[in-house]
Design an enzyme around this catalytic site. Structure first.
Site, PDB file in Angstrom:
ATOM      1  N   LYS A  76      -0.403   6.972   6.198  1.00 38.53           N
ATOM      2  CA  LYS A  76       0.173   6.657   4.893  1.00 38.53           C
ATOM      3  C   LYS A  76      -0.537   5.411   4.376  1.00 38.53           C
ATOM      4  O   LYS A  76      -0.773   4.467   5.149  1.00 38.53           O
ATOM      5  CB  LYS A  76       1.676   6.399   5.056  1.00 38.53           C
ATOM      6  CG  LYS A  76       2.415   6.103   3.762  1.00 38.53           C
ATOM      7  CD  LYS A  76       3.913   5.898   4.002  1.00 38.53           C
ATOM      8  CE  LYS A  76       4.690   5.678   2.717  1.00 38.53           C
ATOM      9  NZ  LYS A  76       6.143   5.487   2.961  1.00 38.53           N
ATOM     10  N   SER A 151       9.114   8.319  -0.008  1.00 38.81           N
ATOM     11  CA  SER A 151       7.825   7.904  -0.504  1.00 38.81           C
ATOM     12  C   SER A 151       6.637   8.439   0.303  1.00 38.81           C
ATOM     13  O   SER A 151       5.511   8.421  -0.198  1.00 38.81           O
ATOM     14  CB  SER A 151       7.737   6.375  -0.532  1.00 38.81           C
ATOM     15  OG  SER A 151       7.823   5.845   0.774  1.00 38.81           O
ATOM     16  N   SER A 175      12.241   7.613   3.584  1.00 39.96           N
ATOM     17  CA  SER A 175      10.901   8.041   3.196  1.00 39.96           C
ATOM     18  C   SER A 175      10.095   8.830   4.218  1.00 39.96           C
ATOM     19  O   SER A 175       9.050   9.373   3.867  1.00 39.96           O
ATOM     20  CB  SER A 175      10.079   6.838   2.768  1.00 39.96           C
ATOM     21  OG  SER A 175      10.381   6.532   1.440  1.00 39.96           O
TER      22      SER A 175
HETATM   23  N1  GLN Z   1      13.980   6.345  -1.999  1.00 42.65           N
HETATM   24  C1  GLN Z   1      14.269   5.077  -1.416  1.00 42.65           C
HETATM   25  C2  GLN Z   1      13.745   3.984  -2.305  1.00 42.65           C
HETATM   26  O1  GLN Z   1      13.253   4.280  -3.329  1.00 42.65           O
HETATM   27  C3  GLN Z   1      13.679   4.979  -0.035  1.00 42.65           C
HETATM   28  C4  GLN Z   1      12.206   4.806  -0.044  1.00 42.65           C
HETATM   29  C5  GLN Z   1      11.667   4.499   1.328  1.00 42.65           C
HETATM   30  O2  GLN Z   1      12.273   4.853   2.346  1.00 42.65           O
HETATM   31  N2  GLN Z   1      10.549   3.817   1.353  1.00 42.65           N
HETATM   32  O3  GLN Z   1      13.829   2.838  -2.012  1.00 42.65           O
END
Ligand code: GLN
Length: 482
Positions: A76, A151, A175
């Site tokens: 990632k 994400s 995410s």
């Molecule tokens: N959707 C959540 C956020 O926007 C989690 C994102 C994540 O786990 N990085 O913060």
């Protein structure tokens, strides 16, 4: 089953049926073919991959190969990779080449893994759909009109599309698990503190945790065991030895008690997701598990608490992007203050700015007690809920998300609706617990559904064991998009 799992590639390498270079070349060609449509990769590191593959082949020939030597993966693009573009999905870092490797990257490199490149993500990991990336949205390989989740959507889509057998991800509020669920792959968010955050670009430091994403639980175990372990360069790294989850994979499930939280099966859960999860639970019962209803009464407070704590930490973490030391700098400015503000105004996208605004607000004098301190108190209550529930069961099961992957653009103008879709994943991060998502069927729209399994601290081995047993009895993880 001829799946391109790490496990099967490992066997092919060991039997000298294929070389690491052939594997790397083969996957690079698959990336070339699929990426223009899926947009899962921001950077393809062709030269680095082939050099690492050649080194792996030399190690294999010299009899010095480890279990991961020569296996292709992707990172990632939130993990710093020495000499390779590291963007975090942001214009702010669009031309940033990291001078060092994140600990996770370094450990996997040392284990002989071949990195093919860097995967797309929501800008600074803020999002649930991958649409906030400066490098464009990622498409769900199961239906190109739908999001892959976020994400870590690039990692999930790349695996689902067969562009790479496994990848790293990070999970601050879901995410790893949610995109794994939306793309029909397996992903695990480990216990907070077990995987080093050093060199993993910080979003919300008390919640961020790296972990593996792959087709199977078995492959996740293989990678996870190479990623974990104490790191003195991460101040919240736990003084524990690396995990050995692979050793637990085959344990029978007889007597396993699975807790089903009332709150995870209530209003808001789509009917097709519910039926699919119930079928998976029936399968687990066939494998020897029993189910018991448990309660996580503060579930509804998880999203409000998270959207105070995460932006607060983000606003502090992202203050380092000021145009001075690295990252985007505005071309013209009249003084230092304007250089800061123009660089940040130009470098950050809308969602990131929204979080910084919320974060600085809840940390400001007069609001700190009302919001930030309150949210920390809720966080404690949420952790207590899990502690209580886990006295009645060994693992908690439920859906990873209330629906299958939404259509591209469906949530783009409605951040609050996007935030609400994280209802089943976010509490786990607030509590610091491990949890995974494993494919368990398809919704009415033909898109994958993920089964979430949540365990007690350090129960990664048990979670992967349950998922592995499930995957031995089912073939959802082996299904491929057309
Ligand atoms: N959707 C959540 C956020 O926007 C989690 C994102 C994540 O786990 N990085 O913060």
């Amino acid at each position: 089953m001829s799946l391109d799992t790490l496990k099967s590639l490992q066997q092919q390498l060991a039997a000298k049926q294929v070389s690491a270079r052939e594997l790397a070349t083969d996957y690079l060609a698959k990336i070339d073919a699929a990426n223009p449509q899926i947009n899962a990769f921001i950077t393809v590191d062709r030269d680095g991959a082939l050099a690492a593959a050649d080194a792996a082949d030399r190690a294999i020939a010299a009899g010095k190969a480890g279990p991961l030597t020569g296996l292709p993966i992707a990172h990632k693009d939130i993990f710093c990779t020495e000499g390779v573009l590291t963007t975090c999905g942001s214009k702010m870092l669009a031309s940033f080449t990291s001078p060092y490797d994140a600990t996770v990257v370094a450990r996997l490199k040392a284990a002989g893994v071949v990195s093919l490149g860097k995967t797309n993500l929501d800008e600074f990991a803020m999002g649930s759909t991958n649409e906030s990336s400066h490098f464009g949205a990622v498409k769900n390989p199961w239906n190109l009109a739908h999001v892959p989740g976020g994400s870590s959507g690039g990692s999930a889509a790349a695996i689902a599309a067969g562009m790479v057998p496994a990848a790293t991800g990070t999970d601050t509020g879901g995410s790893i698990r949610q995109p794994a669920g939306f793309c029909g792959i397996t992903g695990i968010k480990p216990t907070y503190g077990t995987v080093s955050r050093y060199g993993m670009i910080a979003y919300a430091s008390s919640l961020d945790q790296g972990g593996p994403m792959a087709r199977t639980a078995e492959d996740c175990a293989l990678l996870l065991d190479a990623m974990t372990g104490f790191d003195e360069r991460d101040s919240t790294s736990l003084q524990r030895a690396a995990s050995n989850t692979a050793a637990e994979l085959d344990k029978p499930l007889d007597g396993l008690r699975i807790g089903l939280p009332t709150e995870y099966f209530g209003e808001g859960l789509a009917d097709d997701v519910r039926t699919t999860i119930e079928a998976a639970l029936a399968e687990l019962r066939k494998l020897g598990a029993t189910t018991v209803e448990v309660s996580l009464p503060n579930t509804r407070l998880a999203i409000p608490a998270y959207y105070v704590i995460a932006p607060a930490e983000a606003s502090s973490n992202l203050s380092r992007f000021d145009g001075v030391r690295y990252g985007h700098r505005a071309a013209a400015y009249k003084d230092l203050a304007e250089m800061y503000s123009k660089s940040r105004a130009e470098g950050f996208g809308a969602e990131v700015k929204r979080r910084i605004l919320v974060g600085t607000y809840v940390l400001s004098h007069g609001y700190y007690d009302a919001y930030y301190i309150k949210a920390q108190q809720l966080r404690r209550l949420i952790a207590e809920d899990f502690k209580q529930a886990l006295t009645q069961c060994d693992v908690i099961a439920g859906p990873v998300a209330p629906t299958t992957a939404p259509a591209l653009g469906a949530l783009a103008d409605d951040p609050v609706r996007m935030y609400l879709s994280d209802i089943y994943t976010i509490a786990v991060n607030l509590a610091g617990l491990p949890a995974l998502s494993a494919p368990c069927g398809f919704g009415a729209d033909g898109l994958p559904v993920g089964l979430q399994l949540i365990g007690n601290y350090f129960a990664e081995g048990r979670l992967l064991n349950v998922a592995h047993r499930f995957q031995q009895a089912t073939d959802w993880h082996a299904r491929r998009p057309a």
